[in-house]
Design a protein around this motif. Structure first.
Motif, PDB file in Angstrom:
ATOM      1  N   HIS A 299       2.341   1.739  -3.430  1.00 51.19           N
ATOM      2  CA  HIS A 299       1.301   2.239  -4.341  1.00 51.19           C
ATOM      3  C   HIS A 299       1.091   3.735  -4.155  1.00 51.19           C
ATOM      4  O   HIS A 299       1.026   4.494  -5.131  1.00 51.19           O
ATOM      5  CB  HIS A 299       0.012   1.458  -4.117  1.00 51.19           C
ATOM      6  N   ASP A 300       0.982   4.182  -2.906  1.00 56.20           N
ATOM      7  CA  ASP A 300       0.825   5.617  -2.631  1.00 56.20           C
ATOM      8  C   ASP A 300       2.016   6.408  -3.172  1.00 56.20           C
ATOM      9  O   ASP A 300       1.850   7.486  -3.747  1.00 56.20           O
ATOM     10  CB  ASP A 300       0.681   5.874  -1.136  1.00 56.20           C
TER      11      ASP A 300
ATOM     12  N   LYS B 270      -7.418   2.040  -6.647  1.00 56.07           N
ATOM     13  CA  LYS B 270      -6.586   1.209  -5.780  1.00 56.07           C
ATOM     14  C   LYS B 270      -6.249  -0.117  -6.445  1.00 56.07           C
ATOM     15  O   LYS B 270      -6.491  -1.178  -5.889  1.00 56.07           O
ATOM     16  CB  LYS B 270      -7.300   0.951  -4.457  1.00 56.07           C
ATOM     17  N   THR B 271      -5.713  -0.056  -7.638  1.00 58.56           N
ATOM     18  CA  THR B 271      -5.236  -1.269  -8.281  1.00 58.56           C
ATOM     19  C   THR B 271      -3.731  -1.152  -8.412  1.00 58.56           C
ATOM     20  O   THR B 271      -3.234  -0.196  -9.002  1.00 58.56           O
ATOM     21  CB  THR B 271      -5.878  -1.494  -9.664  1.00 58.56           C
TER      22      THR B 271
ATOM     23  N   ALA C 273       0.834  -1.208   0.000  1.00 57.41           N
ATOM     24  CA  ALA C 273       0.000   0.000   0.000  1.00 57.41           C
ATOM     25  C   ALA C 273       0.868   1.257   0.000  1.00 57.41           C
ATOM     26  O   ALA C 273       0.576   2.227  -0.713  1.00 57.41           O
ATOM     27  CB  ALA C 273      -0.932  -0.004   1.204  1.00 57.41           C
TER      28      ALA C 273
ATOM     29  N   LYS D 171      -3.117  13.009   1.035  1.00 56.97           N
ATOM     30  CA  LYS D 171      -4.069  11.922   0.830  1.00 56.97           C
ATOM     31  C   LYS D 171      -5.325  12.212   1.652  1.00 56.97           C
ATOM     32  O   LYS D 171      -5.245  12.506   2.837  1.00 56.97           O
ATOM     33  CB  LYS D 171      -3.440  10.596   1.251  1.00 56.97           C
TER      34      LYS D 171
ATOM     35  N   TYR E 127     -13.050   1.838  -4.196  1.00 63.30           N
ATOM     36  CA  TYR E 127     -11.964   1.537  -5.121  1.00 63.30           C
ATOM     37  C   TYR E 127     -11.092   2.757  -5.398  1.00 63.30           C
ATOM     38  O   TYR E 127     -10.181   2.678  -6.197  1.00 63.30           O
ATOM     39  CB  TYR E 127     -12.518   1.019  -6.452  1.00 63.30           C
TER      40      TYR E 127
ATOM     41  N   ILE F  54      -8.774   6.334  -4.398  1.00 62.88           N
ATOM     42  CA  ILE F  54      -7.863   7.028  -3.499  1.00 62.88           C
ATOM     43  C   ILE F  54      -7.819   8.463  -4.007  1.00 62.88           C
ATOM     44  O   ILE F  54      -7.701   8.700  -5.207  1.00 62.88           O
ATOM     45  CB  ILE F  54      -6.485   6.348  -3.490  1.00 62.88           C
TER      46      ILE F  54
END
Length: 114
Positions: free
Chosen positions: A23-24, A87-88, A20, A47, A64, A66
């Motif tokens: 990804h961010d 969020k993939t 996670a 965020k 799904y 962000i």
């Protein structure tokens, strides 16, 4: 049996948190790249909590998504942009999270200098 569950949790939870965070970080790099392409300089990337924070995506953001609020400057003028991503992990530009939804939950930008 209980031992294997505990070991799985001890490995799985940190792994999910690391993925996670990566990804961010990828999303923030992409945000900075897009702002710089527009001639801007990023000041802050924040965020947002899609369930609690007020954003322009309130009616079209879901589990799904962000959402980031971006403060940036172009010249001496300060602007705010909003970025809604998905969020993939495999594709930060995915347009159909969950497969069965329409494109309204995909990637979207709102720029404050438009």
């Amino acid at each position: 049996m209980l031992g294997s569950i505990i070991v799985t949790l001890l490995i799985g939870i940190p792994l999910v948190l690391i993925v996670a965070k990566l990804h961010d970080d990828n999303l923030k790099k992409e945000i900075a790249r897009v702002i710089e392409q527009r001639g801007g300089q990023v000041i802050l990337i924040e965020k947002m909590n899609v369930e609690k924070d007020l954003t322009p995506f309130e009616s079209e953001a879901g589990n799904y998504n962000i959402v980031f609020k971006i403060e940036y400057t172009i010249g001496n003028t300060r602007h705010i942009a909003w970025y809604r991503g998905v969020k993939t992990i495999n594709n930060i530009h995915d347009q159909s999270p969950g497969g069965g939804f329409d494109n309204r939950y995909g990637e979207k930008w709102i720029f404050g200098d438009q």
